[in-house]
Write an enzyme that holds these catalytic residues in place. Structure first.
Site, mmCIF file in Angstrom:
data_model
loop_
_atom_site.group_PDB
_atom_site.id
_atom_site.type_symbol
_atom_site.label_atom_id
_atom_site.label_comp_id
_atom_site.label_asym_id
_atom_site.label_seq_id
_atom_site.Cartn_x
_atom_site.Cartn_y
_atom_site.Cartn_z
ATOM 1 N N ARG A 188 0.826 -1.216 0.000
ATOM 2 C CA ARG A 188 0.000 0.000 0.000
ATOM 3 C C ARG A 188 0.855 1.260 0.000
ATOM 4 N NH1 ARG A 188 -5.481 -2.321 2.770
ATOM 5 N NH2 ARG A 188 -6.490 -2.335 0.744
ATOM 6 N N LYS A 202 -20.710 -17.170 -1.746
ATOM 7 C CA LYS A 202 -22.148 -17.017 -1.571
ATOM 8 C C LYS A 202 -22.769 -15.992 -2.502
ATOM 9 C CE LYS A 202 -22.654 -18.323 3.246
ATOM 10 N NZ LYS A 202 -23.111 -17.818 4.547
ATOM 11 N N GLY A 239 -10.397 -9.735 -2.414
ATOM 12 C CA GLY A 239 -9.307 -10.266 -1.596
ATOM 13 C C GLY A 239 -8.885 -11.659 -2.022
ATOM 14 N N GLY A 243 -13.530 -3.563 -0.528
ATOM 15 C CA GLY A 243 -14.906 -3.060 -0.470
ATOM 16 C C GLY A 243 -15.232 -2.043 -1.556
#
Ligand code: ADP
Ligand code: MG
Length: 399
Positions: free
Chosen positions: A38, A199, A357, A380
């Protein structure tokens, strides 16, 4: 998408104070940063501004201190890592605003870099408080956002501040926005989307958005089981959300209506236990799964067919592995399709953008992350973008 970049900053930057919102949430072990990715991502922006004579002030959150000072989440802990990556000294400033910050900024010389304290120590950060933003902005001349991964939050450091100062996208933000625009904003068609993972419930909004935008929707992973079950296939003991059958049907109907072809596996890899190379491992047609078996990967024939689909496409956006890739051999389909996508990208016939991820981990495992056109590590923010949502931190730059 019209946003200003560092190229649009006019005039002499010498001595100008530039606030740069960065993502410094790096993993730590025993007080040391274990992965510098990062910091490396934002280094070009910081160095470019510093080399133009700006006083660069880094602004970031770290962990979830919930609006109070917390010594275990001080950004002072990453100061050394940032210095290592930049190859120059960084002054840590234990405030965001107020007289101590103002004095410290005064001490900085043109080309120096300062690191402000964790924005989330102040409750106004997550409240997107304009007063907190004002108190920070009074010490600065310009605002640069280089943290796409924080752009899905309307916080003072990602949103309010951009209203108060001339606002620009940093180099990392610029690259991310351009890649995402090439993948879904304004893509070359045909476009394929791979959506996999565990999912359906976590990715319903993604699927709903994609069916109206892409020509091929490839569904893999555990979520394919929910779609297969909705079509009447007995998926045995597989991970499956039977209560989402109606939603899955609605997505397939919406795809039909907009000319999007949904690809579900027709052969699968199954096992009776979730373990590496289990004795019960076998490949079968989706209609032949036994009551005590679990579908853990897409089968070899379907994998080849999916590769052929990609060969007809110009653009690919990928989120979610095709199988339980952490355990061999259930990584096979993911690795094979990732290698096909990487080869097509290298040839120049496919623009490929991936994020998530586990997806990034799977592409690294396949050894092809570097061959994709762009791999987003934003988490996200990447998923919200895949859902077609407007990201407040991006909107603030494009307004
Ligand atoms: P990402 O982090 O890239 O968004 P997800 O978190 O949605 O991806 O999904 C990754 C997880 O899905 C992995 O842990 C993987 O083991 C799991 N998974 C994929 N296929 C299956 C399957 N057939 N059965 C159970 N789990 C699966
Ligand atoms: Mg995940």
């Amino acid at each position: 998408m019209a946003f200003k970049t560092l190229d649009d900053i006019g005039g002499d930057l010498t001595g100008k104070v530039v606030l740069v919102r960065v993502d410094l949430n790096m993993p730590m072990a025993d007080g040391a940063v274990t992965d510098l990715t990062r910091a490396e991502a934002v280094a070009p922006t910081i160095l470019e501004l510093a080399d133009k004579g700006a006083k660069v002030l880094l602004l970031a959150h770290f962990g979830r201190p919930k609006g109070a000072r917390n010594s275990t989440m001080s950004l002072s802990m990453v100061q050394g890592a940032v210095e290592e990556v930049l190859g120059r000294e960084v002054m840590f400033i234990p405030e965001l605003a107020g007289p101590v910050a103002a004095q410290a900024i005064d001490i900085l010389r043109p080309g120096d870099v300062g690191l402000l304290e964790n924005t989330r120590f102040w409750p106004g950060e997550e409240a997107n408080d304009i007063e907190l933003a004002r108190s920070i902005a009074v010490n600065a001349d310009l605002y640069v956002n280089d943290a796409f991964s924080a752009a899905h939050r309307a916080h003072a450091s990602t949103h309010a501040l951009a209203q108060l100062l001339p606002a620009y996208a940093g180099r990392s933000m610029e690259a991310e926005l351009k890649a995402l625009d090439a993948a879904l904003g304004n893509p070359e068609k045909p476009v394929a989307a791979v959506v996999g993972g565990a999912k359906v419930s976590t990715k319903l909004a993604v699927l709903e958005h994609l069916v109206g935008r892409v020509q091929h929707l490839i569904i893999g992973g555990g979520m394919a089981n929910t779609f297969l079950a909705a079509r009447g296939v007995d998926v045995g003991k597989s991970l499956c959300e039977h209560d989402l059958a109606a939603k899955a049907e609605a997505i397939m109907d919406a795809a039909d209506a907009s000319g999007c072809i949904v690809h579900l596996p027709y052969d699968v890899v199954v096992a009776k236990e979730f373990a590496a190379n289990p004795a019960s491992l076998r490949t079968c047609n989706v209609h032949e799964v036994a009551a005590d078996e679990m579908i853990l990967d897409v089968g070899p024939q379907a994998t080849v067919a999916l590769g052929d689909v990609l060969k007809t496409c110009r653009t690919l956006v990928w989120n979610g592995p095709l199988g339980a890739f952490e355990i061999p051999p259930f990584d096979t389909a993911t690795v094979a399709l990732a290698r096909t996508a990487a080869a097509l990208s290298k040839e120049g016939s496919l623009v490929s953008v991936a994020g998530g991820g586990d997806t990034v981990a799977a592409l690294n495992h396949a050894g092809v992350a570097g061959d994709f056109s762009y791999v987003s590590t934003a988490g996200g923010a990447f998923l919200e973008w895949m859902e077609g949502r407007e990201l407040p931190g991006v909107a603030a730059l494009t307004a």
